[in-house]
Design a protein around this motif. Structure first.
Motif, PDB file in Angstrom:
ATOM      1  N   GLU A 195       0.832  -1.204   0.000  1.00  0.00           N
ATOM      2  CA  GLU A 195       0.000   0.000   0.000  1.00  0.00           C
ATOM      3  C   GLU A 195       0.868   1.256   0.000  1.00  0.00           C
ATOM      4  O   GLU A 195       0.620   2.200  -0.759  1.00  0.00           O
ATOM      5  N   ARG A 196       1.892   1.278   0.822  1.00  0.00           N
ATOM      6  CA  ARG A 196       2.772   2.445   0.900  1.00  0.00           C
ATOM      7  C   ARG A 196       3.560   2.618  -0.402  1.00  0.00           C
ATOM      8  O   ARG A 196       3.673   3.721  -0.918  1.00  0.00           O
ATOM      9  N   LEU A 197       4.132   1.530  -0.903  1.00  0.00           N
ATOM     10  CA  LEU A 197       4.936   1.618  -2.121  1.00  0.00           C
ATOM     11  C   LEU A 197       4.099   2.114  -3.301  1.00  0.00           C
ATOM     12  O   LEU A 197       4.554   2.942  -4.092  1.00  0.00           O
ATOM     13  N   LEU A 198       2.873   1.619  -3.409  1.00  0.00           N
ATOM     14  CA  LEU A 198       1.991   2.065  -4.492  1.00  0.00           C
ATOM     15  C   LEU A 198       1.626   3.544  -4.350  1.00  0.00           C
ATOM     16  O   LEU A 198       1.324   4.209  -5.343  1.00  0.00           O
ATOM     17  N   ALA A 199       1.677   4.048  -3.136  1.00  0.00           N
ATOM     18  CA  ALA A 199       1.377   5.461  -2.893  1.00  0.00           C
ATOM     19  C   ALA A 199       2.623   6.345  -3.014  1.00  0.00           C
ATOM     20  O   ALA A 199       2.572   7.535  -2.730  1.00  0.00           O
ATOM     21  N   GLY A 200       3.751   5.745  -3.405  1.00  0.00           N
ATOM     22  CA  GLY A 200       4.957   6.526  -3.641  1.00  0.00           C
ATOM     23  C   GLY A 200       5.928   6.611  -2.469  1.00  0.00           C
ATOM     24  O   GLY A 200       6.890   7.371  -2.530  1.00  0.00           O
ATOM     25  N   TRP A 201       5.685   5.847  -1.414  1.00  0.00           N
ATOM     26  CA  TRP A 201       6.604   5.855  -0.272  1.00  0.00           C
ATOM     27  C   TRP A 201       7.870   5.085  -0.628  1.00  0.00           C
ATOM     28  O   TRP A 201       7.851   4.182  -1.473  1.00  0.00           O
ATOM     29  N   ARG A 202       8.977   5.438   0.059  1.00  0.00           N
ATOM     30  CA  ARG A 202      10.262   4.776  -0.159  1.00  0.00           C
ATOM     31  C   ARG A 202      10.899   4.481   1.186  1.00  0.00           C
ATOM     32  O   ARG A 202      10.539   5.067   2.212  1.00  0.00           O
ATOM     33  N   LEU A 203      11.882   3.612   1.157  1.00  0.00           N
ATOM     34  CA  LEU A 203      12.633   3.272   2.354  1.00  0.00           C
ATOM     35  C   LEU A 203      13.493   4.450   2.771  1.00  0.00           C
ATOM     36  O   LEU A 203      14.133   5.090   1.942  1.00  0.00           O
ATOM     37  N   GLY A 204      13.492   4.739   4.053  1.00  0.00           N
ATOM     38  CA  GLY A 204      14.324   5.809   4.583  1.00  0.00           C
ATOM     39  C   GLY A 204      13.918   6.146   5.993  1.00  0.00           C
ATOM     40  O   GLY A 204      12.964   5.585   6.532  1.00  0.00           O
ATOM     41  N   GLU A 205      14.648   7.060   6.590  1.00  0.00           N
ATOM     42  CA  GLU A 205      14.307   7.519   7.935  1.00  0.00           C
ATOM     43  C   GLU A 205      12.917   8.155   7.884  1.00  0.00           C
ATOM     44  O   GLU A 205      12.606   8.915   6.965  1.00  0.00           O
ATOM     45  N   ARG A 206      12.091   7.874   8.872  1.00  0.00           N
ATOM     46  CA  ARG A 206      10.697   8.301   8.846  1.00  0.00           C
ATOM     47  C   ARG A 206      10.571   9.803   8.595  1.00  0.00           C
ATOM     48  O   ARG A 206      11.108  10.629   9.303  1.00  0.00           O
ATOM     49  N   ASP A 207       9.840  10.099   7.507  1.00  0.00           N
ATOM     50  CA  ASP A 207       9.596  11.487   7.121  1.00  0.00           C
ATOM     51  C   ASP A 207       8.317  11.496   6.295  1.00  0.00           C
ATOM     52  O   ASP A 207       8.329  11.147   5.109  1.00  0.00           O
ATOM     53  N   LYS A 208       7.219  11.845   6.944  1.00  0.00           N
ATOM     54  CA  LYS A 208       5.917  11.800   6.280  1.00  0.00           C
ATOM     55  C   LYS A 208       5.860  12.720   5.063  1.00  0.00           C
ATOM     56  O   LYS A 208       5.320  12.347   4.022  1.00  0.00           O
ATOM     57  N   ALA A 209       6.418  13.900   5.184  1.00  0.00           N
ATOM     58  CA  ALA A 209       6.375  14.867   4.084  1.00  0.00           C
ATOM     59  C   ALA A 209       7.090  14.341   2.840  1.00  0.00           C
ATOM     60  O   ALA A 209       6.642  14.579   1.718  1.00  0.00           O
ATOM     61  N   ARG A 210       8.183  13.625   3.049  1.00  0.00           N
ATOM     62  CA  ARG A 210       8.957  13.086   1.923  1.00  0.00           C
ATOM     63  C   ARG A 210       8.567  11.651   1.586  1.00  0.00           C
ATOM     64  O   ARG A 210       9.152  11.034   0.705  1.00  0.00           O
ATOM     65  N   ARG A 211       7.578  11.118   2.303  1.00  0.00           N
ATOM     66  CA  ARG A 211       7.096   9.741   2.107  1.00  0.00           C
ATOM     67  C   ARG A 211       8.211   8.709   2.251  1.00  0.00           C
ATOM     68  O   ARG A 211       8.433   7.866   1.396  1.00  0.00           O
ATOM     69  N   LEU A 212       8.888   8.799   3.386  1.00  0.00           N
ATOM     70  CA  LEU A 212       9.943   7.843   3.717  1.00  0.00           C
ATOM     71  C   LEU A 212       9.533   7.087   4.973  1.00  0.00           C
ATOM     72  O   LEU A 212       8.980   7.676   5.909  1.00  0.00           O
TER      73      LEU A 212
END
Length: 72
Positions: free
Chosen positions: A15-32
């Motif tokens: 769900e997150r990946l399809l919404a454009g999220w990526r692996l990284g330190e948690r950052d909602k604005a940058r979708r990490l």
């Protein structure tokens, strides 16, 4: 339960990946998010969080007047 926990993590990740999220330190604005890794790579604490979530599903269903039953 263990299989359902892994499936829920995969569902959440997809769900997150399809919404454009990526692996990284948690950052909602940058979708990490740091949990976008295979379940086995999560810390024990994060794995336990998914376990508690899945075990809580029957209570959530009951709150809205729904449920499920196991039929062998």
């Amino acid at each position: 339960i263990a299989a359902l926990v892994r499936i829920e993590h995969r569902r959440w990740s997809a769900e997150r990946l399809l919404a454009g999220w990526r692996l990284g330190e948690r950052d909602k604005a940058r979708r990490l998010h740091p949990d976008l890794v295979p379940f086995a790579a999560l810390t024990a604490l994060r794995q336990e969080r998914y376990d508690m979530l899945v075990r809580g599903i029957p209570a959530l269903l009951a709150e809205v007047g729904m449920g499920f039953e196991h039929t062998p």
